[in-house]
Design an enzyme around this catalytic site. Structure first.
Site, mmCIF file in Angstrom:
data_model
loop_
_atom_site.group_PDB
_atom_site.id
_atom_site.type_symbol
_atom_site.label_atom_id
_atom_site.label_comp_id
_atom_site.label_asym_id
_atom_site.label_seq_id
_atom_site.Cartn_x
_atom_site.Cartn_y
_atom_site.Cartn_z
ATOM 1 N N LEU A 1 0.662 -1.058 0.050
ATOM 2 C CA LEU A 1 0.152 -0.079 -0.150
ATOM 3 C C LEU A 1 0.925 1.240 -0.143
ATOM 4 O O LEU A 1 1.911 1.332 0.745
ATOM 5 C CB LEU A 1 -0.974 0.173 1.447
ATOM 6 C CG LEU A 1 -1.876 -1.000 1.434
ATOM 7 C CD1 LEU A 1 -2.492 -0.903 2.767
ATOM 8 C CD2 LEU A 1 -2.957 -0.931 0.242
ATOM 9 N N ASP A 2 0.551 2.144 -0.805
ATOM 10 C CA ASP A 2 0.987 3.377 -0.814
ATOM 11 C C ASP A 2 0.373 4.221 0.501
ATOM 12 O O ASP A 2 -0.561 3.758 0.941
ATOM 13 C CB ASP A 2 0.631 4.073 -1.904
ATOM 14 C CG ASP A 2 1.203 5.844 -2.081
ATOM 15 O OD1 ASP A 2 2.338 5.900 -1.634
ATOM 16 O OD2 ASP A 2 0.286 6.668 -2.344
#
Length: 227
Positions: free
Chosen positions: A7-8
């Protein structure tokens, strides 16, 4: 079946746009300029262009962090020390956090089913401060910040370095989710893993095509359940 989710952070989990405006407003005032909407919007465009140059390998991280302020204040006709300005801004940006709607709950639920790894291009000191403030470390099995990895998204080398730190990593069971086509989606494609574009404003993809698209990270669990 997906097992590993990368995940960013910014504008995927945390509202970076809001954090940026608050930190930038304080920084600009510290250097004698009133942060009107025109100034804030101009900085946003300058900053975006500089990070894209970093992603293309045209600038170093240090050049991005200082040059964006040098350009802004030059346009404003003011002489400031861009290094001091960058230092002040990073301090202000590292204070506090702002979750996107439903993001905290979404990450909590995702970690019950999947191995979660954070993949961020942000400055290490700033990101660690915000992760601590948001109490997010407990939800991730690994934190991969480009400044510490030695490569930036979307470089294949960045992802390969991350994969090497994940026990039993299988690219067929991994996915990258984030808001940036040029960083998260292109990076995932370069590394040979599936991608999910978090696209709240329903922008049109250009030559970089994600495998999947959602409006918010709150929709990610339902998507993953179908894969």
């Amino acid at each position: 079946m997906i097992e590993c989710v990368m995940l960013d952070l910014d504008d995927t989990i945390l509202d970076f746009h809001k954090a940026e405006r608050i930190a930038l407003s304080k920084t600009i005032r510290d250097f004698g300029v009133e942060p009107g909407e025109d100034v804030l919007n101009r900085y946003h465009l300058i900053n975006k262009a500089h990070w894209e140059m970093l992603e293309r390998g045209e600038l170093t991280r240090e050049e991005v962090l200082t040059n964006r302020f040098a350009v802004l204040f030059r346009e404003l006709g003011r002489q400031v020390d861009p290094v001091a300005c960058a230092r002040d801004y990073e301090h202000n940006l590292g204070i506090g956090h702002y979750f996107l709607p439903g993001a905290e709950e979404a990450v909590t639920e995702l970690h019950k089913k999947y191995k979660l790894y954070l993949a961020s291009n942000g400055t290490a000191s700033v990101q660690h401060s915000r992760l601590k403030s948001a109490n997010l470390y407990r939800h991730f099995d690994g934190i991969f910040i480009s400044q510490e990895i030695g490569f930036n998204k979307p470089a294949k080398e960045y992802f390969e370095a991350c994969f090497a730190k994940i026990p039993g990593f299988d690219p067929k069971k991994a996915i990258m989710a984030g808001d940036s086509l040029t960083s998260d989606i292109l990076g995932g494609k370069n590394a040979g893993i599936a991608t999910v574009w978090v696209n709240p404003s329903h922008k049109k993809a250009t030559d970089i095509q994600p495998d999947y698209e959602i409006e918010s990270i709150t929709q990610l669990e339902a998507l993953l359940d179908t894969l």
